[in-house]
Design a protein around this motif. Structure first.
Motif, PDB file in Angstrom:
ATOM      1  N   VAL A 150     -14.153 -60.211 -68.625  1.00  0.00           N
ATOM      2  CA  VAL A 150     -13.232 -61.331 -68.784  1.00  0.00           C
ATOM      3  C   VAL A 150     -12.273 -60.931 -69.891  1.00  0.00           C
ATOM      4  CG1 VAL A 150     -12.953 -63.771 -69.315  1.00  0.00           C
ATOM      5  CG2 VAL A 150     -14.989 -62.993 -68.071  1.00  0.00           C
ATOM      6  N   GLN A 151     -10.985 -60.931 -69.586  1.00  0.00           N
ATOM      7  CA  GLN A 151      -9.973 -60.400 -70.492  1.00  0.00           C
ATOM      8  C   GLN A 151      -8.897 -61.441 -70.776  1.00  0.00           C
ATOM      9  OE1 GLN A 151      -7.503 -57.386 -68.686  1.00  0.00           O
ATOM     10  NE2 GLN A 151      -7.080 -56.352 -70.619  1.00  0.00           N
ATOM     11  N   GLU A 152      -8.399 -61.415 -72.015  1.00  0.00           N
ATOM     12  CA  GLU A 152      -7.262 -62.255 -72.385  1.00  0.00           C
ATOM     13  C   GLU A 152      -6.033 -61.356 -72.548  1.00  0.00           C
ATOM     14  OE1 GLU A 152      -5.945 -65.586 -75.750  1.00  0.00           O
ATOM     15  OE2 GLU A 152      -7.877 -64.564 -75.887  1.00  0.00           O
TER      16      GLU A 152
ATOM     17  N   PHE B  87     -11.424 -58.830 -74.987  1.00  0.00           N
ATOM     18  CA  PHE B  87     -12.389 -59.089 -73.918  1.00  0.00           C
ATOM     19  C   PHE B  87     -13.325 -60.195 -74.393  1.00  0.00           C
ATOM     20  CE2 PHE B  87     -11.408 -54.652 -72.623  1.00  0.00           C
ATOM     21  CZ  PHE B  87     -11.106 -54.886 -71.284  1.00  0.00           C
ATOM     22  N   GLN B  88     -13.450 -61.259 -73.599  1.00  0.00           N
ATOM     23  CA  GLN B  88     -14.462 -62.269 -73.888  1.00  0.00           C
ATOM     24  C   GLN B  88     -15.831 -61.821 -73.380  1.00  0.00           C
ATOM     25  OE1 GLN B  88     -11.288 -63.664 -72.745  1.00  0.00           O
ATOM     26  NE2 GLN B  88     -10.919 -63.932 -74.930  1.00  0.00           N
ATOM     27  N   LEU B  89     -15.805 -60.969 -72.347  1.00  0.00           N
ATOM     28  CA  LEU B  89     -17.027 -60.423 -71.764  1.00  0.00           C
ATOM     29  C   LEU B  89     -16.697 -59.036 -71.247  1.00  0.00           C
ATOM     30  CD1 LEU B  89     -19.986 -60.791 -70.606  1.00  0.00           C
ATOM     31  CD2 LEU B  89     -18.883 -61.581 -68.510  1.00  0.00           C
TER      32      LEU B  89
ATOM     33  N   THR C 199     -10.458 -62.442 -64.871  1.00  0.00           N
ATOM     34  CA  THR C 199     -11.878 -62.188 -64.652  1.00  0.00           C
ATOM     35  C   THR C 199     -12.031 -61.235 -63.477  1.00  0.00           C
ATOM     36  OG1 THR C 199     -12.448 -64.400 -65.451  1.00  0.00           O
ATOM     37  CG2 THR C 199     -14.117 -63.238 -64.167  1.00  0.00           C
ATOM     38  N   VAL C 200     -12.712 -60.133 -63.694  1.00  0.00           N
ATOM     39  CA  VAL C 200     -12.911 -59.117 -62.666  1.00  0.00           C
ATOM     40  C   VAL C 200     -14.401 -58.827 -62.557  1.00  0.00           C
ATOM     41  CG1 VAL C 200     -12.493 -56.707 -62.020  1.00  0.00           C
ATOM     42  CG2 VAL C 200     -10.630 -58.080 -62.986  1.00  0.00           C
TER      43      VAL C 200
ATOM     44  N   ASP D  71     -13.825 -58.865 -57.124  1.00  0.00           N
ATOM     45  CA  ASP D  71     -13.521 -60.290 -57.283  1.00  0.00           C
ATOM     46  C   ASP D  71     -12.593 -60.440 -58.484  1.00  0.00           C
ATOM     47  OD1 ASP D  71     -13.566 -63.059 -57.636  1.00  0.00           O
ATOM     48  OD2 ASP D  71     -15.686 -63.228 -57.123  1.00  0.00           O
ATOM     49  N   LEU D  72     -11.343 -60.848 -58.235  1.00  0.00           N
ATOM     50  CA  LEU D  72     -10.353 -60.940 -59.305  1.00  0.00           C
ATOM     51  C   LEU D  72      -9.760 -62.339 -59.363  1.00  0.00           C
ATOM     52  CD1 LEU D  72      -7.671 -58.294 -60.247  1.00  0.00           C
ATOM     53  CD2 LEU D  72      -7.086 -60.713 -60.182  1.00  0.00           C
TER      54      LEU D  72
END
Length: 281
Positions: free
Chosen positions: A107-109, A98-100, A125-126, A139-140
């Motif tokens: 925010v996921q990788e 997770f970046q955030l 990004t969700v 919001d995806l």
């Protein structure tokens, strides 16, 4: 958000979704992170997980049935001149980091991995945002980058010979009830009229809930909608509708869909107004 394998998505402190980060699923379901259950603000569930009719439908997520011949959707693969066929070609989406990570989003990788190795790297990004006292928005955004040294292309059963089955990309498996939900856009109504067509927004209305799906970018709005109501309730995008979608080495495709999750059955004007509000900056 909490836990190493699940996360809770909240709106103004109220839980509205559970995100499963590392699902334990059989390979033929194309394991991937998903949101389930997703609920209205009043607590009504509006997703289903592995229903009897399609075990590979996993709530809300991103799934593509054909990435250069590899199945990231789950279930059988449609093969030209053979039909739906069980193949050992399933891929999986694997959480990297997770970046955030906040209560209202992340925010996921992710790595999209199949037999040859990693094919795509995704940034997802969700965000959950309040709209009214009866509605919120999911919001995806997903960005898929070809990390191989060769061209990749995304396909669908439609591009492999099955008319009307151009599913692939964002997909929401909705709650199945005794009566099929209504579906409508700004100027059309019914599954036959909205499936496979482009629309800025599309609404799915159940017994006591409504989902309004809106493309939030130009490329997203150009993707036709994939819609089912009679067989099962589901709405998704069609990345590969008429032809395969190429992703050259190092290049990225991006789509953003915002979904209004509302209590009650919305009419056309209210659905349109909430869609506009959800995608506004």
């Amino acid at each position: 958000m909490s836990g190493d394998d699940t996360a809770v998505l909240s709106v103004a402190g109220r839980p509205v979704g559970r995100y499963v980060i590392r699902p334990e699923l059989p390979a033929r379901l194309s394991p991937r992170p998903y949101l389930h259950p997703v609920t209205t603000l009043a607590g009504t569930a509006v997703t289903e997980l592995s229903p009897a009719d399609h075990a590979h439908h996993l709530g809300v997520g991103v799934a593509v049935p054909d990435v250069e011949g590899h199945n990231f959707w789950g279930g059988r693969t449609f093969v030209r001149d053979r039909g739906p066929t069980e193949l050992d070609n399933h891929g999986s989406q694997r959480h990297v980091a997770f970046q955030l990570r906040d209560p209202d989003g992340f925010v996921q990788e992710l790595r999209w991995v199949a037999a040859p190795g990693e094919l795509l790297r995704e940034r997802r990004t969700v965000a959950a945002t309040p709209l009214t006292d009866r509605a919120w928005a999911l919001d995806l955004t997903f960005s898929l980058t070809n990390v191989t040294s060769a061209p990749l292309s995304l396909g669908s059963p439609a591009t492999n010979g099955r008319p009307g089955a151009a599913y692939g990309g964002f997909f929401w498996r909705a709650r199945k009830e005794e009566t099929a939900p209504d579906v409508f856009t700004a100027d059309a109504e019914g599954e036959d009229e909205v499936h496979g067509r482009r629309a800025d927004w599309l609404a799915l209305a159940g017994s006591a809930w409504t989902l309004v799906f809106a493309g939030a970018t130009g490329p997203t709005r150009r993707d036709p909608w994939f819609v089912r109501t009679a067989e099962y309730p589901g709405v998704g995008s069609s990345l590969a509708h008429d032809a395969r979608l190429p992703v050259p080495p190092g290049e990225t495709l991006v789509r953003r869909i915002v979904t209004v999750v509302a209590d009650g059955r919305l009419g056309r004007d209210e659905a349109a107004a909430l869609a506009r509000k959800a995608v506004s900056p």
